[in-house]
Every structure is written in structure tokens, then in C-alpha cells.
Design a protein around this motif. Structure first.
Motif, short mmCIF file in Angstrom:
data_model
loop_
_atom_site.label_atom_id
_atom_site.label_comp_id
_atom_site.label_asym_id
_atom_site.label_seq_id
_atom_site.Cartn_x
_atom_site.Cartn_y
_atom_site.Cartn_z
N ASN A 171 31.79 45.40 29.63
CA ASN A 171 32.37 44.75 28.15
C ASN A 171 32.47 43.48 28.38
OD1 ASN A 171 33.00 46.45 25.81
ND2 ASN A 171 34.56 47.60 27.17
N TYR A 172 31.89 42.61 27.31
CA TYR A 172 31.98 41.24 27.09
C TYR A 172 33.52 40.98 27.00
CZ TYR A 172 27.08 40.09 26.97
OH TYR A 172 25.84 39.90 27.25
N ALA A 173 34.28 40.05 27.74
CA ALA A 173 35.61 39.74 27.48
C ALA A 173 35.98 39.33 26.21
CB ALA A 173 35.81 38.75 28.31
N GLY A 174 37.01 40.04 25.73
CA GLY A 174 37.37 39.96 24.05
C GLY A 174 36.68 40.61 23.07
N MET A 175 35.55 41.55 23.34
CA MET A 175 34.81 42.09 22.58
C MET A 175 35.56 43.38 21.80
SD MET A 175 32.59 42.40 20.35
CE MET A 175 31.18 41.22 20.92
N PRO A 176 36.26 44.18 22.70
CA PRO A 176 37.09 45.23 22.19
C PRO A 176 38.47 44.73 21.19
CG PRO A 176 36.55 45.67 24.51
CD PRO A 176 36.18 44.36 24.12
N GLU A 177 38.79 43.77 21.73
CA GLU A 177 39.88 43.08 20.94
C GLU A 177 39.38 42.84 19.70
OE1 GLU A 177 41.09 43.36 25.31
OE2 GLU A 177 39.05 42.48 24.14
N THR A 178 38.43 42.12 19.75
CA THR A 178 37.69 41.69 18.27
C THR A 178 37.30 42.77 17.39
OG1 THR A 178 36.55 39.53 19.48
CG2 THR A 178 35.54 40.51 17.19
N ILE A 179 36.90 43.85 17.97
CA ILE A 179 36.45 44.97 16.95
C ILE A 179 37.99 45.47 16.46
CG2 ILE A 179 35.44 47.28 17.04
CD1 ILE A 179 33.55 44.96 17.20
N ARG A 180 38.94 45.65 17.28
CA ARG A 180 40.03 45.96 16.75
C ARG A 180 40.59 45.14 15.47
NH1 ARG A 180 41.34 47.23 22.19
NH2 ARG A 180 42.75 45.53 22.60
N ARG A 181 40.69 43.97 15.75
CA ARG A 181 41.16 42.86 14.83
C ARG A 181 40.46 43.21 13.63
NH1 ARG A 181 41.11 36.16 14.91
NH2 ARG A 181 42.36 35.96 13.10
N LEU A 182 39.08 43.22 13.70
CA LEU A 182 38.31 43.41 12.42
C LEU A 182 38.66 44.67 11.59
CD1 LEU A 182 34.92 42.33 13.65
CD2 LEU A 182 35.98 41.12 12.19
N LYS A 183 38.60 45.82 12.48
CA LYS A 183 39.09 46.96 11.97
C LYS A 183 40.49 46.92 11.18
CE LYS A 183 37.21 50.55 12.18
NZ LYS A 183 36.26 51.26 11.73
N GLY A 184 41.44 46.23 11.95
CA GLY A 184 42.76 46.05 11.55
C GLY A 184 42.76 45.34 10.12
N ALA A 185 41.83 44.67 10.00
CA ALA A 185 41.94 43.60 8.92
C ALA A 185 41.10 44.23 7.57
CB ALA A 185 41.29 42.12 9.07
N GLY A 186 40.52 45.57 7.88
CA GLY A 186 39.92 46.37 6.95
C GLY A 186 38.33 46.04 6.72
N ILE A 187 38.02 45.22 7.81
CA ILE A 187 36.51 44.99 7.69
C ILE A 187 35.60 46.07 8.35
CG2 ILE A 187 34.74 43.45 8.68
CD1 ILE A 187 36.60 40.99 8.39
N ARG A 188 34.61 46.60 7.48
CA ARG A 188 33.81 47.83 8.41
C ARG A 188 33.36 47.06 9.32
NH1 ARG A 188 33.49 51.78 4.49
NH2 ARG A 188 33.07 53.05 6.03
N THR A 189 32.75 48.04 10.20
CA THR A 189 31.94 47.45 11.47
C THR A 189 30.84 48.82 11.84
OG1 THR A 189 33.48 48.67 12.92
CG2 THR A 189 33.75 46.41 12.44
#
Length: 229
Positions: free
Chosen positions: A92-110
């Protein structure tokens, strides 16, 4: 704010360089060729497994010095090795799982769009990310032209129920920047990936990000990270 983020896989969502080099070099060795340094695969990958193997043969045998039967042999061995163990040596790239969680939490589709075979893509995503991290996941399929054709990106936007202008396309190569642009999407060049800032800028990156966390900032604000509010 953008409504959806579409990510490339290799060199963007996941550090797959060691994995790709491992299987590629095993295939070369089994077919009687010398191996290629791991770092050199940064310029070899990015346009699907077929093109990757052709570039490998150009490197170890010389351009114009190998036949189609040589390609088929190496490609078959490579596909068998990688397909049997597609999650080997992943990072994993450092910070990538957290980034995906933040996007999902903000309602952004991924979503994920890769030129890697679809079955390998799904195995890698299921290994590195929690279930439900991505709404759509596309690897290379016979009925979808590979990147930089925009077909896959446009189909993802349709499935997500958003327009191309509402999508942010994130990748680390010229192929990715061309894909996003051809689909009418703004693009983010991932500077942590396999290619250079110059390549991304020269191919029209709308934004550049040095770390995964900066993608979330761009997606949420529509501004380059570090830009004044």
C-alpha cells in the motif's frame, strides 16, 4: 467538489512494482532471457500486459530481433505466473487507504480503472482495501478498449450516475492523463507513482499531488493542494 474519483491501479492505488518485476523476470528467466532491474519496469509498465511483454523483449532481445512466437511464449508464462499469485509482494502507498476512506466518508464515489487483466485487479483490490472501498472496479476486458481509450472511464461514470465533468481521474502515467482528458475528465498526476512530473505535466495533468492525501483535498475543494482558499 467532484462527485467521483476514478483511480488507476499500478503506481497509483498500489505499489506493484516489485510484484510486476518479480513475475516478469521469472518469465524471462524461464524463457532463456536475462532479467531487467526492478526500477526499470517503471517505464515498461502502464499499457497492459501485452505491451509490457513486448517492451520487455525489446529490452532483453533488441527491437526487431524477436518473433511473435517469442512474445506468445513469454506472455503465456508471465500470465500463468502472475495469475496464480497476483497479490505477491504488493504494498500500500502510505496514506492511500485513509484517502479512500475520507472520499467515501464525504460521499464521493470511487472506482478503479486498470489495463491489468480484470481478475488480477479484483484480487489486488480485495487484498489491499476493505470491502466496499470502491463502487466500480474495472480491469482489462475483451469488450472494453484499453486505456488511453476513454471507453472504460466513460462506462464507469455512467455506472456511477455522474457526468464526466464531475469525475476526477487519478493516475501516474501519460496513458492515464490521456485517458482522463479523452473522457472529458479533470486529471490528477500522482507524483508518488512510476513516472515523472515532467511526463504528467506534458500530458495535460490538471493537478499534481505529491501524496495520496492531497487527492482528497483536490476532490473536495477543486483546488490544487497548497493553493490559497
Amino acid at each position: 467538489m467532484y462527485l467521483a474519483c476514478i483511480f488507476d491501479l499500478d503506481g497509483t492505488l498500489a505499489d506493484t512494482l516489485e510484484s510486476i518485476a518479480y513475475f516478469s523476470n521469472r518469465a524471462l528467466e524461464q524463457c532463456g532471457y536475462p532479467v531487467i532491474p526492478t526500477a526499470d519496469y517503471k517505464k515498461i509498465v502502464g499499457d497492459g500486459a501485452d505491451m509490457q511483454v513486448r517492451r520487455m523483449l525489446d529490452r532483453v532481445a533488441g527491437k526487431g530481433k524477436w518473433a511473435e512466437k517469442d512474445f506468445r511464449r513469454v506472455r503465456t508464462v508471465y500470465g500463468g505466473l502472475y495469475g496464480a499469485e497476483p497479490t505477491r509482494l504488493l504494498k500500500n502507498y502510505a496514506g492511500m487507504p485513509e484517502t479512500i476512506r475520507r472520499l467515501k466518508g464525504a460521499g464521493i464515489r470511487t472506482a478503479v480503472l486498470s489495463n491489468k487483466p480484470h481478475e488480477w485487479v479484483t484480487a489486488i483490490i480485495e487484498t489491499l482495501f476493505p470491502q466496499g472501498s470502491f463502487d466500480v472496479c474495472f480491469g482489462q476486458k475483451p469488450d472494453i478498449p484499453r486505456k488511453p481509450a476513454p471507453d472504460g472511464a466513460l462506462l464507469i461514470a455512467e455506472k456511477l450516475g455522474v457526468s464526466p465533468k464531475e469525475c476526477l481521474y487519478i493516475g501516474d502515467t501519460n496513458t492515464d492523463m490521456k485517458t482522463g482528458s479523452a473522457a472529458g475528465m479533470d486529471t490528477v498526476g500522482a507524483l508518488w507513482g512510476f513516472r515523472t512530473r515532467a511526463e504528467l505535466e506534458q500530458n495535460g495533468a490538471h493537478y499534481l499531488a505529491e501524496r495520496p492525501e492531497q487527492v482528497a483535498q483536490i476532490a473536495l475543494s477543486g483546488k490544487q493542494w497548497g493553493e490559497n482558499e
